[in-house]
Design an enzyme around this catalytic site. Sequence first.
Site, PDB file in Angstrom:
ATOM      1  N   VAL A  52       7.120  10.936  -9.201  1.00 21.70           N
ATOM      2  CA  VAL A  52       6.295  10.110  -8.674  1.00 21.70           C
ATOM      3  C   VAL A  52       4.765   9.916  -9.383  1.00 21.70           C
ATOM      4  CG1 VAL A  52       5.168   8.427  -6.564  1.00 21.70           C
ATOM      5  CG2 VAL A  52       7.811   9.923  -6.843  1.00 21.70           C
ATOM      6  N   VAL A 107      -7.813  -6.488  -6.046  1.00 20.26           N
ATOM      7  CA  VAL A 107      -8.443  -5.682  -5.414  1.00 20.26           C
ATOM      8  C   VAL A 107     -10.030  -6.010  -5.669  1.00 20.26           C
ATOM      9  CG1 VAL A 107      -9.729  -2.726  -5.439  1.00 20.26           C
ATOM     10  CG2 VAL A 107      -7.109  -2.969  -5.597  1.00 20.26           C
ATOM     11  N   LYS A 111      13.030   9.907   7.852  1.00 19.44           N
ATOM     12  CA  LYS A 111      12.799   8.613   7.724  1.00 19.44           C
ATOM     13  C   LYS A 111      12.977   8.177   8.902  1.00 19.44           C
ATOM     14  CE  LYS A 111      13.720   8.403   3.309  1.00 19.44           C
ATOM     15  NZ  LYS A 111      15.042   8.361   1.886  1.00 19.44           N
TER      16      LYS A 111
END
Lengths: 439, 439
Positions: B15, B34, B204
């Site tokens: 990741v 942003v 989760k």
Amino acid sequence: MSAPLRVALLGCGTVGSAVLRLLDEQAGDITARVGRPVEVAGVAVRRPDRHPGVPAGLLTTDAHALVTRDDVDLVVEVIGGIDPARELMLAAFAAGKSVVSANKALLADDGVALHAAAAEAGVDLYYEAAVAGAIPLLRPLRESLAGDQLTRVVGIVNGTTNYILSRMAETGAGFAEALAEATELGYAEADPTADVDGFDAAAKAAILASLAFHTPVTAADVHREGIAAVSATDVARAAEIGCTVKLLAICEKVERGGRGGEGGEGHGASVAVRVHPAMIPTSHPLASVGGAFNAVFVEAEAAGQLMFYGQGAGGEPTASAVLGDLVAVARNRVAGVAGPGTTAYAGLPVAPMADTPTRYHVSLDVADVPGVLAQVAQEFAAHDVSISTVRQDGSGEAATLVIVTHRAPDAALSATISALRGMPAVRAVTSVLRVEGLQ
Amino acid sequence: MSAPLRVALLGCGTVGSAVLRLLDEQAGDITARVGRPVEVAGVAVRRPDRHPGVPAGLLTTDAHALVTRDDVDLVVEVIGGIDPARELMLAAFAAGKSVVSANKALLADDGVALHAAAAEAGVDLYYEAAVAGAIPLLRPLRESLAGDQLTRVVGIVNGTTNYILSRMAETGAGFAEALAEATELGYAEADPTADVDGFDAAAKAAILASLAFHTPVTAADVHREGIAAVSATDVARAAEIGCTVKLLAICEKVERGGRGGEGGEGHGASVAVRVHPAMIPTSHPLASVGGAFNAVFVEAEAAGQLMFYGQGAGGEPTASAVLGDLVAVARNRVAGVAGPGTTAYAGLPVAPMADTPTRYHVSLDVADVPGVLAQVAQEFAAHDVSISTVRQDGSGEAATLVIVTHRAPDAALSATISALRGMPAVRAVTSVLRVEGLQ
């Protein structure tokens, strides 16, 4: 607990009255979630006598005075349409109030100017309810996927047409018969034009494309075809090739002159936005979205394929989306900030439909004579359209040809169909429909 | 354009390296979204020599020093696990940095304390990637549905077990065989315990329940059963009643002593959170979620039924969710604010599994003698369990009984099964599995 935040509600039809009821029923929860109570300061309606359920002291016919009142912090606009909603929204921004709206037509028509006005005033403009009802979709596009590159958004965003097409598939009925049934059951309005001719879906497609591609897209930019021309034959032909017919809103990033979807490097890219009926494989996640449900399929470079599914219309589901936005703008007000606005920095051009790559399914009745397939195939080749599959069914002196093409510019495909209609060997073009989602 | 926002990346596995690559590839887009450039200040790893693709000047083994550096604005934590992630996150908050995390175990273990620390520091803690990978799910629960009352969240949130169960259904294989295949293909880890025994899904589920019901729920509160005991017979029996077997994470609001789901008035309500394999009808939207995909079904009082579908794991999909959060916290930093936190104001009790209403499918081999069905039915009645359907298939001197119950407290159902196992007329209990989603 500090002083309540006060809301001006513009409109009190199905959605507005659900908003009022849920605000009341959930007062405790909303106070806990926002950090301050949220209460209704006034409700603007055209005919106060038609709203016996609303305390008379809240009702007013002067919407403009209501949105600019000093004791109003936030505005919820659920009257719909362009005027006077636009003027009221601008007046609210100018008076420093954030706005929650469910107004797809206005946002699709004038979203850029409205966002600019909200940004200039330092307030919020949220409108989750404008597209796909209760389905959380615009916030995921605006925020959750803000670190990704979207390549395609494909949605079933109109429940009325989806109900009609679902019934045609289930019963074999034609369009007129299925529309009559939908009208009788209350799924279609007395004047079904906005739904049936794709105007509603086109407004939603414009909003989705604007957010997905950081590019201003208005309803006028959307290529639009409704479902009135979809025949029982089209639906039957779809079933024969393992497909079902849906009215799709499709927003894609396409390379100019190239293929859609996958590319999207940003250089030479444009956006193609269209609403039309199409055959999709029954194995596609959108194919099983039946009746009045909505679903939107999103493809992004890193996230891959995503789907969002739920109720696309109705008072309560739409009110759920309105109230989610209301809690968000109320939290922002408590924090003394505005949330993230939208950006249109990419400013991609909108591709004309003629250049947009599509695939066609075509069904022809032809004379069953030697060489007819060769003639037909030659016509496709002459327009530089590549054929994916052909099925020929003979029956006496006539035969049926069912052809599915590869992707080609839409203009080349429609020119091919025109040419086929003029061929002596072609007795009739019995079905023409675009195909989406085939591998 | 003003000075860049600087990010500390903790961890650079699958990741983390996808985050690095996407931040680089999308630098222009992220800057536009942003309002300021976002650049990497440093990457904390255990073994710098194993990351030849990362500029050496960015790599450090001192994660603590990195997260507290003055030139770091935001922290991305993708190392996973409880320690040292917890300490690093708290250090980041104390130093005034917002954190984006993909750490389900830590959030499920200690979410309340971490949220409190972030709130005290006035910074953000976002973790969309912790549940269901790329699927925008936590932001919709936290924000889009903030004006609604959630009653149930049911998800397929573990790709490994979903792959194994999908293969068992497709091939008729048993669990061990399907697990071996998944391991060989890289869908299951060498030590598959976290997936197969439901720990991953339980973490989760705790996060989902906390957000859905504004109530602190930890992984320890979740009733957890894995898929190791699911047999080929269970899968075959499911198919016979039009069902398929899935490992579900189920979070419900239940009335104490009452039925789940629909109620949820808030008075006397509790939350039931559980992970276990269950049969669901093949017509249920979750049934067709195959292979490594995830999907989460949400029911809310006003919104009705919603579903979110997409890739639940993998470097790029998870990085998409991380980057969406990173853009959000970066925007907040530019605006000088923190986003909405989570609330746990409801503080509902967690119902023990014994009290949670469930339905069972039971398959029995019984002696084919008169009165056996009556005896079996009497055992259900004795435990106050109502039977929905029974199918009896005789064959010589033995017969099979397949029974599906109505909802009853789980303890009553398991006590019934124990009693059946002790009955002389019952030769074997061949399959017991809960059933969800049946009307």
